[in-house]
Structures are given as C-alpha cells and as structure tokens.
Design an enzyme around this catalytic site. Structure first.
Site, PDB file in Angstrom:
ATOM      1  N   LYS A 113      11.376  12.109   3.948  1.00 37.26           N
ATOM      2  CA  LYS A 113      12.804  11.829   4.082  1.00 37.26           C
ATOM      3  C   LYS A 113      13.515  12.851   4.987  1.00 37.26           C
ATOM      4  O   LYS A 113      14.541  12.551   5.576  1.00 37.26           O
ATOM      5  CB  LYS A 113      13.484  11.828   2.714  1.00 37.26           C
ATOM      6  CG  LYS A 113      12.852  10.959   1.631  1.00 37.26           C
ATOM      7  CD  LYS A 113      12.926   9.479   1.945  1.00 37.26           C
ATOM      8  CE  LYS A 113      12.766   8.588   0.730  1.00 37.26           C
ATOM      9  NZ  LYS A 113      11.447   8.584   0.105  1.00 37.26           N
TER      10      LYS A 113
HETATM   11  C1  LIG Z   1      10.691   7.472  -0.476  1.00 35.99           C
HETATM   12  C2  LIG Z   1       9.244   7.699  -0.608  1.00 35.99           C
HETATM   13  C3  LIG Z   1       8.321   6.656  -0.439  1.00 35.99           C
HETATM   14  C4  LIG Z   1       8.742   5.229  -0.205  1.00 35.99           C
HETATM   15  O1  LIG Z   1       9.365   5.079   1.049  1.00 35.99           O
HETATM   16  P1  LIG Z   1      10.255   3.773   1.334  1.00 35.99           P
HETATM   17  O2  LIG Z   1      10.865   4.013   2.669  1.00 35.99           O
HETATM   18  O3  LIG Z   1      11.283   3.755   0.238  1.00 35.99           O
HETATM   19  O4  LIG Z   1       9.360   2.600   1.283  1.00 35.99           O
HETATM   20  C5  LIG Z   1       6.971   6.966  -0.497  1.00 35.99           C
HETATM   21  N1  LIG Z   1       6.543   8.216  -0.737  1.00 35.99           N
HETATM   22  C6  LIG Z   1       7.410   9.243  -0.905  1.00 35.99           C
HETATM   23  C7  LIG Z   1       6.871  10.602  -1.182  1.00 35.99           C
HETATM   24  C8  LIG Z   1       8.778   9.027  -0.839  1.00 35.99           C
HETATM   25  O5  LIG Z   1       9.629  10.046  -1.009  1.00 35.99           O
END
Ligand SMILES: *Cc1c(COP(=O)(O)O)cnc(C)c1O
Length: 497
Positions: A113
C-alpha cells in the site's frame, strides 16, 4: 485522459477532479475512458530507466492534466531513499526457474500500500489546487489492516488534510493495530469498528453519499474524500510496478521484450490485480492474470461461476488484508468487460446491494475467462507454503504472499503453463509474525511486537526498522464504535460535536 463514473459515463472529468472526488456522486468509481498505449520501443526505453523515471513516464500517460515536472518532483519525494529501504523501490527476486517475487513492501509501513500511499498526498494536494478546491479535505479510510497505516503515514501532518482510519476491531494483526494506534501527527484519527472490513467499508462509503453529513461538513469548510482503492489516485501508481517488473525481467535476460509473462496477485479488494489489468490493456505483454483468494473465496467462486455471491460466511484468516467479501474494484473491471456499458454496471451493483449477489451472464463471463485464472488457498495450505519455501530456498513469505504463491503453483501444475510468472509479494512477513512463526513450527502464545525479534532469530532475517521500533511507542487511540455509529465517530474525531 478523461475519466467517467462506472455508473454514469455521460459526464467526463479530468484526473485531478477524479482524485479530489474519490467516489462518484452516483456511488460509482471513476475510471479512464480509454487505455493509453505503450509500444515495445517504449518498453525498451523504460528498461533503461530507474523506478522513479519509469513512474513519471507511466503516470504522465494517465494524469495528463499534471505536467511532467510536477510528476517527476512527486515521485522523487515519494520514493526517496529515506522512505524505501531498497534502491530498486520494487525489486524482483527470482525464487526458482520461472517464478519471480515482486517485492512491494520496502516502504515505511512494510506493505504494498505504501507504493500508492506515499505518492497520493502529493497527487491529492496538487489536485486540490488544480480544481480550485478551497475546503480542507478529510480523508476517511476503511482498512483491512495495511491501508490504514500506509494512509496515516502518507498524510500525517500534510497541511490542508485530515485523516481518519476505521479498522475492524478483531480483524487485524496485533502488529497492524499497533502501527495504527501509535501513529504520530496532529491531523490523524484512528477508530476501531465492531464489525468486519466489509462493515467498515460500507459505513465509510455511505458517508461519501450522505447529503446531511456532507452539508454539515461543508459548513465547517471541510469535505470528505477516500484514500481507499476506490480512489483513482490509489490505483494509478500501482500500474507502474507491473511495467517495471517486466523491465526488470528483460534487463536480467529472463525474457526478451515482447515475450509474455503472467502476474499472480493475492487479492482482496481487487485493486492490486486491477492495476495489472491496466498494464496489460496498455500493451504490456501479459499472458494470464492469476487472482488468488484466501479462505474468503468469493472472487474464485465468481470467476468460476459468473455469479458474485457475498451472502456467505466470513472468515477471519491469517491473511487479514484479504478478508473481504465485497470487492470494490471488481466494479471497474466489470465496466470494461461490459463494453463500457454503465447501465449494466448500475444493474449489477443494485442487485448486489439489494440481493447480496449478481450474475454477469455468459458474454461478460467469457471475456473475463480469456484474461483471468483463479484459485484459493486455505489456512493449512498458507502455512505449508511458508514452511516449504523457507526450507527449499531460505526465502520468507508473509501469509498473503503465500496465498499467491500456492495458487500459482497449483495453476502451474494443472495447466502446465511454463510462462514466466511474477507473484506480487504484498507484505513483509514481520507484520504477521505469529502466523509465520507458527508456520515454521514454533508455538506462539502472544502476537505482539515481541515476536519480531524472535522471527528474526529463528530465520536469520533482519526485520524492517519501523516494525522493530514499535514496541517503544505509546498508543494514542483507543476509541471503538458499533458499525452503525460511524457518523458520530467522524464528528467526534473531527471535534465537530
Ligand atoms: C491490501 C492487501 C492485499 C489485497 O490487495 P487488494 O488491492 O485489496 O486486492 C493483499 N495483501 C496485502 C498484504 C495487503 O495489504
């Protein structure tokens, strides 16, 4: 590039307006009207660049209301050496023949993120200026664990902004919780919701279309916006690392420019894998997009059956950031798969709202099948994958990435597809110490930051610095509210009550 709502494509806006608005007034998501294209020559020249330059190039194709100079300065600040602990920003590591990990967790909060949320504050502040928005922006975030901290870290003390994060009280790891509740900054707020992520996301989304609270906020010179992946500003930075990963494979001689590769992505809200779809539609040579679910396998079932059914049991798993039953960004994919027909999207989303399910039918389903493969991974398989990979190569996976790798290996066994495959590695294993230690055969009582040192010791791998620093920090936020009371919580945290 113009943007339209997935639920009403008669109104076109520019990127800056899409980023300041977050969600569309009709409840739809802003999405580009077309895909900019890159040629093999473009890819060859991107190969010669570093990550930041690649980012400025790709971003400028989608954000053409920003100048190249603006975007260059944003990416240089967002992806600086003091924010990311690997000079490659998103390095690609070979696990074994044909199998590559795209490490996306070298930013300040150790999850993918950060790649978007370190950049978003720059895009957002510049967008406010471009659109002439004078009110202060209040960013509301629903998090399944990782978005919350990454958004707090990105927006902390950014002038002209406030941010409030809602997380499911029993739905995040102890380390994820501490990362959020110890956040510094004078413009931040954190609140637990007595419910799961879907409750938090639905509650936050409802505020964006609640005329009463919007009007009240306006009177206080404030407006609400989203830093979830419903905001276009969250998705566009993620397209970059798929293109960049392709360049890395070409540079290391694993592929020739023009060869196709697969991407496998552990998926929750469908934002990350949708970014890979955008890269593909731009012309990046991609064979299959492999969508990996944990035990909450609503997406796997959807792709297998053409029926999206959210009426099912919700499981709290060891990969909490994927514990999601209402996958917001699928709406953008459906829009394109329906041939940009906003009426179809309106009908499907209205059916989801009233019946908890929809059926996309044969045509759309066929189009999706031509691009996507799917699979799911249960709790035992997640642990087995972590243990197996650590013993086979000394590489330590987090629980989410393990879901991705398991699904990829099953896919490969089944299809015999030898295409080189990049698996998105979405978090550092040190965010999920308890589950990872258990996978390695250690029996753990606690689940707090005391386990970070232990995991380092057991594996001989160094933990990211901001995580080891957690145990010395004081918790600042302890508020929790029932899922129906989110409006009151927003007003209280903004000190408007
Ligand atoms: C948010 C997240 C996901 C999922 O990603 P999306 O974009 O919501 O599909 C997978 N792994 C981790 C570690 C995350 O923080």
């Amino acid at each position: 590039m113009d943007y339209v709502s997935t639920r009403n494509n008669s109104v076109k806006i520019k990127a800056a307006q899409a980023i300041t608005s977050g969600i569309a007034p009709d409840g739809g998501l802003y999405t580009p009207v077309s895909f900019p294209s890159i040629t093999m020559e473009d890819i060859a020249s991107l190969c010669k660049m570093g990550y930041r330059e690649r980012a400025a190039e790709i971003l400028s194709l989608f954000l053409d209301d920003f100048t190249k100079e603006e975007l260059t300065s944003f990416v240089n600040s967002a992806y600086s050496g003091d924010k990311f602990d690997d000079p490659a920003i998103a390095p690609v590591k070979k696990l074994k023949t044909g199998e590559f990990m795209l490490e996306l967790w070298h930013g300040p909060t150790s999850a993918f993120k950060d790649v978007a949320l370190q950049l978003l504050p720059y895009l957002m502040t510049a967008s406010l200026k471009k659109t002439g928005e004078k009110k202060e922006v209040c960013i509301l975030v629903a998090t399944s664990g990782d978005t919350g901290k990454a958004a707090l870290e990105g927006f902390s003390d950014v002038s002209g902004t406030r941010i409030i994060v809602f997380y499911p009280k029993d739905g995040v790891s102890k380390i994820q919780k501490l990362q959020m509740t110890t956040q510094k900054g004078s413009n931040v707020g954190v609140c637990a919701i007595l419910g799961n992520f879907d409750d938090a996301q639905t509650a936050v989304k409802s505020i964006f279309t609640d005329e009463e609270i919007i009007k009240f906020a306006k009177g206080k010179n404030l407006f609400f916006n989203s830093a979830n992946s419903i905001n276009w500003g969250r998705l566009v930075p993620q397209i970059v690392y798929y293109v960049s990963a392709y360049c890395e494979l070409a540079n290391s001689g694993e592929i020739k420019i023009g060869d196709k590769i697969n991407f496998c992505v552990p998926t929750g809200n469908f934002g990350n894998i949708l970014s890979a779809y955008f890269a593909m539609r731009m012309g990046l040579p991609v064979n299959r997009l492999i969508c990996a679910s944990n035990r909450n396998r609503v997406l796997t079932d959807f792709f297998n059956s053409s029926i999206y059914n959210s009426k099912r049991g919700f499981y709290v798993t060891s990969s909490p950031s994927m514990d999601i039953l209402i996958s917001s960004n699928l709406e953008r994919l459906l829009y394109y798969a329906a041939g940009c027909d906003d009426k179809v999207v309106r009908e499907l989303m209205s059916s989801l709202k009233t019946n908890g399910e929809y059926n996309v039918g044969g045509e759309i389903s066929k189009r999706l099948d031509s691009l996507y493969s799917v699979g799911s991974c249960d709790e035992a398989q997640t642990k087995e994958t972590i243990a197996a990979v650590f013993s086979e190569s000394g590489y330590l996976l987090d629980t989410h990435t393990a879901v991705g790798l398991h699904v990829y290996r099953e896919y490969k066994d089944k299809t015999k597809d030898e295409t080189k495959t990049v698996i998105a590695s979405t978090a550092s294993p040190f965010k999920f110490c308890k589950s990872v230690l258990e996978a390695l055969g250690e029996k753990e009582q606690g689940d707090g930051p005391e386990l970070i040192g232990k995991l380092s010791k057991v594996t001989g791998i160094k933990a990211p610095e901001p995580l080891t620093a957690l145990s010395g920090l004081k918790e600042r936020f302890s508020m929790s509210v029932p899922k129906g009371n989110i409006k009151d919580a927003v007003l209280e945290l903004l000190e408007l009550k």
